[in-house]
Design a protein around this motif. Structure first.
Motif, PDB file in Angstrom:
ATOM      1  N   PHE A   7       0.727  -1.302   0.009  1.00 42.77           N
ATOM      2  CA  PHE A   7      -0.079  -0.090   0.052  1.00 42.77           C
ATOM      3  C   PHE A   7       0.839   1.460  -0.060  1.00 42.77           C
ATOM      4  O   PHE A   7       1.704   1.332   0.932  1.00 42.77           O
ATOM      5  N   HIS A   8       0.420   2.485  -0.745  1.00 42.60           N
ATOM      6  CA  HIS A   8       1.060   3.524  -1.159  1.00 42.60           C
ATOM      7  C   HIS A   8       0.076   4.500  -0.577  1.00 42.60           C
ATOM      8  O   HIS A   8      -1.168   4.340  -0.645  1.00 42.60           O
ATOM      9  N   LEU A   9       0.869   5.418  -0.042  1.00 38.66           N
ATOM     10  CA  LEU A   9       0.059   6.604   0.322  1.00 38.66           C
ATOM     11  C   LEU A   9      -0.920   7.169  -0.371  1.00 38.66           C
ATOM     12  O   LEU A   9      -2.358   7.540  -0.264  1.00 38.66           O
ATOM     13  N   SER A  10      -0.668   7.381  -1.820  1.00 39.45           N
ATOM     14  CA  SER A  10      -1.484   7.813  -2.992  1.00 39.45           C
ATOM     15  C   SER A  10      -2.649   7.026  -3.064  1.00 39.45           C
ATOM     16  O   SER A  10      -3.682   7.629  -3.315  1.00 39.45           O
ATOM     17  N   GLU A  11      -2.651   5.835  -2.724  1.00 40.04           N
ATOM     18  CA  GLU A  11      -4.017   4.922  -2.739  1.00 40.04           C
ATOM     19  C   GLU A  11      -4.878   5.298  -1.467  1.00 40.04           C
ATOM     20  O   GLU A  11      -6.102   5.104  -1.809  1.00 40.04           O
ATOM     21  N   PHE A  12      -4.361   5.847  -0.633  1.00 35.27           N
ATOM     22  CA  PHE A  12      -5.327   6.410   0.663  1.00 35.27           C
ATOM     23  C   PHE A  12      -5.769   7.736   0.167  1.00 35.27           C
ATOM     24  O   PHE A  12      -6.742   8.234   1.235  1.00 35.27           O
ATOM     25  N   THR A  13      -5.251   8.496  -0.737  1.00 38.63           N
ATOM     26  CA  THR A  13      -5.526  10.105  -0.772  1.00 38.63           C
ATOM     27  C   THR A  13      -6.145  10.416  -1.977  1.00 38.63           C
ATOM     28  O   THR A  13      -6.784  11.202  -2.218  1.00 38.63           O
ATOM     29  N   VAL A  14      -6.262   9.455  -3.087  1.00 41.72           N
ATOM     30  CA  VAL A  14      -6.882   9.704  -4.421  1.00 41.72           C
ATOM     31  C   VAL A  14      -8.515   9.737  -4.346  1.00 41.72           C
ATOM     32  O   VAL A  14      -8.925   8.801  -3.377  1.00 41.72           O
ATOM     33  N   SER A  15      -9.009  10.700  -4.762  1.00 45.24           N
ATOM     34  CA  SER A  15     -10.255  10.948  -4.895  1.00 45.24           C
ATOM     35  C   SER A  15     -10.964  11.616  -5.791  1.00 45.24           C
ATOM     36  O   SER A  15     -10.475  12.756  -6.198  1.00 45.24           O
ATOM     37  N   GLN A  16     -11.961  10.872  -6.681  1.00 48.85           N
ATOM     38  CA  GLN A  16     -12.345  11.664  -7.800  1.00 48.85           C
ATOM     39  C   GLN A  16     -13.083  12.945  -7.393  1.00 48.85           C
ATOM     40  O   GLN A  16     -13.127  13.867  -7.972  1.00 48.85           O
ATOM     41  N   GLU A  17     -13.959  12.827  -6.125  1.00 50.55           N
ATOM     42  CA  GLU A  17     -14.577  13.952  -5.708  1.00 50.55           C
ATOM     43  C   GLU A  17     -13.969  15.117  -5.473  1.00 50.55           C
ATOM     44  O   GLU A  17     -14.062  16.389  -5.547  1.00 50.55           O
ATOM     45  N   ALA A  18     -12.724  14.774  -4.659  1.00 52.06           N
ATOM     46  CA  ALA A  18     -11.656  15.668  -4.429  1.00 52.06           C
ATOM     47  C   ALA A  18     -10.916  16.419  -5.634  1.00 52.06           C
ATOM     48  O   ALA A  18     -10.743  17.763  -5.793  1.00 52.06           O
ATOM     49  N   ALA A  19     -10.839  15.611  -6.748  1.00 56.47           N
ATOM     50  CA  ALA A  19     -10.498  16.127  -7.994  1.00 56.47           C
ATOM     51  C   ALA A  19     -11.257  17.089  -8.534  1.00 56.47           C
ATOM     52  O   ALA A  19     -10.943  18.068  -8.991  1.00 56.47           O
ATOM     53  N   ARG A  20     -12.528  16.454  -8.572  1.00 57.33           N
ATOM     54  CA  ARG A  20     -13.652  17.404  -9.304  1.00 57.33           C
ATOM     55  C   ARG A  20     -13.682  18.649  -8.594  1.00 57.33           C
ATOM     56  O   ARG A  20     -13.861  19.850  -9.264  1.00 57.33           O
ATOM     57  N   ARG A  21     -13.542  18.783  -7.240  1.00 61.44           N
ATOM     58  CA  ARG A  21     -13.891  20.092  -6.282  1.00 61.44           C
ATOM     59  C   ARG A  21     -12.613  20.772  -6.037  1.00 61.44           C
ATOM     60  O   ARG A  21     -12.653  21.992  -5.520  1.00 61.44           O
ATOM     61  N   GLY A  22     -11.394  20.218  -6.594  1.00 65.02           N
ATOM     62  CA  GLY A  22     -10.228  21.099  -6.244  1.00 65.02           C
ATOM     63  C   GLY A  22      -9.605  21.091  -4.944  1.00 65.02           C
ATOM     64  O   GLY A  22      -9.074  21.861  -4.266  1.00 65.02           O
ATOM     65  N   ILE A  23      -9.908  20.058  -4.265  1.00 68.90           N
ATOM     66  CA  ILE A  23      -9.847  19.761  -2.816  1.00 68.90           C
ATOM     67  C   ILE A  23      -8.474  19.004  -2.541  1.00 68.90           C
ATOM     68  O   ILE A  23      -8.205  17.914  -3.247  1.00 68.90           O
ATOM     69  N   ASP A  24      -7.392  19.781  -1.862  1.00 71.72           N
ATOM     70  CA  ASP A  24      -6.250  18.904  -1.541  1.00 71.72           C
ATOM     71  C   ASP A  24      -6.325  17.896  -0.410  1.00 71.72           C
ATOM     72  O   ASP A  24      -6.895  18.339   0.766  1.00 71.72           O
ATOM     73  N   ASN A  25      -6.398  16.736  -0.711  1.00 68.33           N
ATOM     74  CA  ASN A  25      -6.679  15.652   0.276  1.00 68.33           C
ATOM     75  C   ASN A  25      -5.483  15.142   0.813  1.00 68.33           C
ATOM     76  O   ASN A  25      -5.239  14.025   1.362  1.00 68.33           O
ATOM     77  N   THR A  26      -4.500  16.062   0.711  1.00 72.28           N
ATOM     78  CA  THR A  26      -3.127  15.570   1.503  1.00 72.28           C
ATOM     79  C   THR A  26      -3.105  15.420   2.927  1.00 72.28           C
ATOM     80  O   THR A  26      -3.529  16.640   3.740  1.00 72.28           O
ATOM     81  N   PRO A  27      -2.914  14.202   3.654  1.00 75.90           N
ATOM     82  CA  PRO A  27      -2.890  14.356   5.150  1.00 75.90           C
ATOM     83  C   PRO A  27      -1.984  14.881   5.720  1.00 75.90           C
ATOM     84  O   PRO A  27      -0.834  15.076   5.197  1.00 75.90           O
ATOM     85  N   PRO A  28      -1.903  15.623   6.835  1.00 68.09           N
ATOM     86  CA  PRO A  28      -1.019  16.335   7.682  1.00 68.09           C
ATOM     87  C   PRO A  28       0.023  15.102   8.130  1.00 68.09           C
ATOM     88  O   PRO A  28      -0.206  13.931   8.305  1.00 68.09           O
ATOM     89  N   ALA A  29       1.083  15.683   8.320  1.00 64.72           N
ATOM     90  CA  ALA A  29       2.291  14.622   8.896  1.00 64.72           C
ATOM     91  C   ALA A  29       2.063  14.045   9.936  1.00 64.72           C
ATOM     92  O   ALA A  29       2.177  12.674  10.119  1.00 64.72           O
ATOM     93  N   VAL A  30       1.304  14.248  10.879  1.00 65.85           N
ATOM     94  CA  VAL A  30       0.732  13.842  12.058  1.00 65.85           C
ATOM     95  C   VAL A  30       0.046  12.704  11.912  1.00 65.85           C
ATOM     96  O   VAL A  30      -0.020  11.680  12.865  1.00 65.85           O
ATOM     97  N   LEU A  31      -0.604  12.407  10.975  1.00 61.86           N
ATOM     98  CA  LEU A  31      -1.577  11.300  10.539  1.00 61.86           C
ATOM     99  C   LEU A  31      -0.762  10.210   9.760  1.00 61.86           C
ATOM    100  O   LEU A  31      -1.381   8.955   9.709  1.00 61.86           O
ATOM    101  N   ILE A  32       0.422  10.276   9.405  1.00 62.15           N
ATOM    102  CA  ILE A  32       1.270   9.322   8.776  1.00 62.15           C
ATOM    103  C   ILE A  32       1.307   7.926   9.453  1.00 62.15           C
ATOM    104  O   ILE A  32       1.123   7.059   8.923  1.00 62.15           O
ATOM    105  N   PRO A  33       1.460   8.134  10.750  1.00 59.98           N
ATOM    106  CA  PRO A  33       1.676   6.832  11.487  1.00 59.98           C
ATOM    107  C   PRO A  33       0.417   6.057  11.574  1.00 59.98           C
ATOM    108  O   PRO A  33       0.291   5.011  11.640  1.00 59.98           O
TER     109      PRO A  33
END
Length: 149
Positions: A7-33
């Motif tokens: 599993f790669h981080l990109s699999e957890f953050t990709v979202s068609q809805e976010a792309a459609r709406r221009g939402i940055d779905n990047t998690p904060p560093a504190v959530l990486i663990p």
């Protein structure tokens, strides 16, 4: 960023809805663990499902994205503690849920058969998993346990 062997981080953050709406779905560093721990739990689920690939349909959701899709205000997705997925080579979402529900080594908080996908959520850090198994039914919400096919 690779979170676990499969599993790669990109699999957890990709979202068609976010792309459609221009939402940055990047998690904060504190959530990486937390995302790494969720990925490790998904590795165990993958093993239980015969080593077949798990395809994430939803992972991390920032607050803006969660609001846009009318997600629960307390969604484990926003903490990095949940993933929605399919595993076509194993079987239907119901078959997946049946296989995962009986596994004592998989520390899930919620396992939900959502009809066309599986929701697998994990407890907040420091909390004990509830091991709640649910089935979502259109128009009637959630019922306890897994419904018959």
């Amino acid at each position: 960023m690779q979170l676990s062997p499969h599993f790669h981080l990109s699999e957890f953050t990709v979202s068609q809805e976010a792309a459609r709406r221009g939402i940055d779905n990047t998690p904060p560093a504190v959530l990486i663990p937390r995302l790494k721990l969720t990925a490790q739990h998904l590795e165990l689920a993958r093993t239980i499902l015969g080593g077949h690939p798990i395809i994430l349909t939803s992972g991390y959701r920032c607050d803006e994205l969660n609001t846009a899709i009318n997600g629960s205000r307390t969604s484990a997705h926003m903490r990095g503690d949940a993933a929605d997925f399919i595993c076509p080579r194993f079987g239907s979402p119901l078959a997946i849920c049946r296989a995962l529900a009986v596994q004592k080594d998989l520390p899930f908080d919620q396992l939900i058969e959502e009809g066309t996908w599986v929701h697998l959520g994990f407890a907040r850090e420091g909390m004990r998993p509830r091991r709640q198994v649910l089935t979502k039914r259109p128009g009637s919400g959630y019922q306890t346990g897994l419904a018959a096919a």
